[in-house]
Write a protein that holds these residues in place. Structure first.
Motif, PDB file in Angstrom:
ATOM      1  N   SER A 126       0.820  -1.209   0.000  1.00 12.11           N
ATOM      2  CA  SER A 126       0.000   0.000   0.000  1.00 12.11           C
ATOM      3  C   SER A 126       0.854   1.259   0.000  1.00 12.11           C
ATOM      4  CB  SER A 126      -0.893   0.015   1.249  1.00 12.11           C
ATOM      5  OG  SER A 126      -1.605   1.226   1.332  1.00 12.11           O
ATOM      6  N   GLY A 127       0.431   2.238  -0.762  1.00 10.16           N
ATOM      7  CA  GLY A 127       1.025   3.564  -0.702  1.00 10.16           C
ATOM      8  C   GLY A 127       0.377   4.363   0.414  1.00 10.16           C
ATOM      9  N   ALA A 128       0.735   5.634   0.513  1.00 11.92           N
ATOM     10  CA  ALA A 128       0.161   6.492   1.547  1.00 11.92           C
ATOM     11  C   ALA A 128       0.123   7.936   1.072  1.00 11.92           C
ATOM     12  CB  ALA A 128       0.974   6.391   2.838  1.00 11.92           C
ATOM     13  N   ASP A 129      -0.827   8.661   1.620  1.00 11.40           N
ATOM     14  CA  ASP A 129      -0.981  10.096   1.395  1.00 11.40           C
ATOM     15  C   ASP A 129      -1.089  10.700   2.788  1.00 11.40           C
ATOM     16  OD1 ASP A 129      -1.687  12.674   0.641  1.00 11.40           O
ATOM     17  OD2 ASP A 129      -3.380  12.042  -0.612  1.00 11.40           O
ATOM     18  N   VAL A 130      -0.099  11.493   3.189  1.00 10.12           N
ATOM     19  CA  VAL A 130      -0.014  11.947   4.572  1.00 10.12           C
ATOM     20  C   VAL A 130       0.232  13.452   4.656  1.00 10.12           C
ATOM     21  CG1 VAL A 130       2.446  11.349   4.747  1.00 10.12           C
ATOM     22  CG2 VAL A 130       1.078  11.490   6.821  1.00 10.12           C
ATOM     23  N   LEU A 131      -0.471  14.080   5.580  1.00 11.55           N
ATOM     24  CA  LEU A 131      -0.268  15.480   5.908  1.00 11.55           C
ATOM     25  C   LEU A 131       0.661  15.520   7.116  1.00 11.55           C
ATOM     26  CD1 LEU A 131      -1.217  18.401   5.236  1.00 11.55           C
ATOM     27  CD2 LEU A 131      -2.882  18.120   7.097  1.00 11.55           C
ATOM     28  N   ILE A 132       1.746  16.303   7.018  1.00 16.70           N
ATOM     29  CA  ILE A 132       2.745  16.375   8.083  1.00 16.70           C
ATOM     30  C   ILE A 132       2.875  17.823   8.535  1.00 16.70           C
ATOM     31  CG2 ILE A 132       5.141  15.916   8.711  1.00 16.70           C
ATOM     32  CD1 ILE A 132       5.174  13.883   6.346  1.00 16.70           C
ATOM     33  N   VAL A 133       2.730  18.034   9.855  1.00 18.92           N
ATOM     34  CA  VAL A 133       2.798  19.373  10.424  1.00 18.92           C
ATOM     35  C   VAL A 133       3.792  19.380  11.567  1.00 18.92           C
ATOM     36  CG1 VAL A 133       1.490  21.194  11.600  1.00 18.92           C
ATOM     37  CG2 VAL A 133       0.374  19.804   9.841  1.00 18.92           C
TER      38      VAL A 133
END
Length: 182
Positions: A101-108
């Motif tokens: 699986s790939g991923a789409d992530v928001l990083i703050v």
């Protein structure tokens, strides 16, 4: 900072190529030092940066889609869409996708420091336009301190087919410049 910050997706600087891309959304200079925000997508079986920690700020991960494996201290957790993870300052972490699986992530990171140049350096390394060792000189500037993690090394040793988007020194296993930093 008492002004709203709006960044249209179409205006964000995008680094990399499908499926491994990073959108530079807001740097500390854009938010009055409040935060730094990026969005990253990774294809299946791809690693982000090697184990590291931040002395000054926590780092927040919000998984928009897919699955992301994250080293947090001596534990490894798998995030799925909708999961939120806060890594406190000083805690060693690394991340990458699972083979299926790939991923789409928001990083703050908040409070923020200007880190867009760190991501741009990573992109230049990925394209062969910069030496991976250059990242070592930026550890203090970007509060990104690389260190060793036996847990992460053992995990990756069982998956030799993994790829690193950016071939940081030691991406394939334990690495610490001159030993583990505390």
């Amino acid at each position: 900072m008492n002004q709203p910050v709006l960044v249209r997706g179409s205006d964000a600087e995008v680094l990399g190529a499908v499926p491994n891309r990073t959108w530079l959304l807001a740097d500390a200079a854009d938010t009055g030092g409040v935060m730094n925000v990026v969005r990253t997508t990774l294809g299946p079986g791809v690693d982000g940066p090697p184990p590291h920690f931040h002395r000054l700020a926590p780092e927040m991960f919000y998984l928009l889609d897919g699955r992301l494996r994250v080293l947090v201290g001596d534990d490894v957790v798998v995030l799925t869409a909708g999961d939120y993870l806060l890594v406190p300052p000083g805690v060693v972490h690394a991340w990458g996708t699972l083979a299926e699986s790939g991923a789409d992530v928001l990083i703050v990171k908040a409070p923020g420091e200007n880190r867009f140049d760190y991501f741009r350096l990573g992109d230049r390394i990925r394209r062969g336009a910069a030496d991976p060792a250059e990242v070592l000189a930026t550890q203090e500037e970007f509060d990104n301190h690389f260190t060793a993690s036996p847990v992460w090394t053992r995990l990756l040793a069982g998956e030799p087919e993994r790829a690193a988007v950016v071939d940081f020194p030691g991406s394939a296993g334990d690495w610490a410049p001159g030993g583990t930093e505390d």
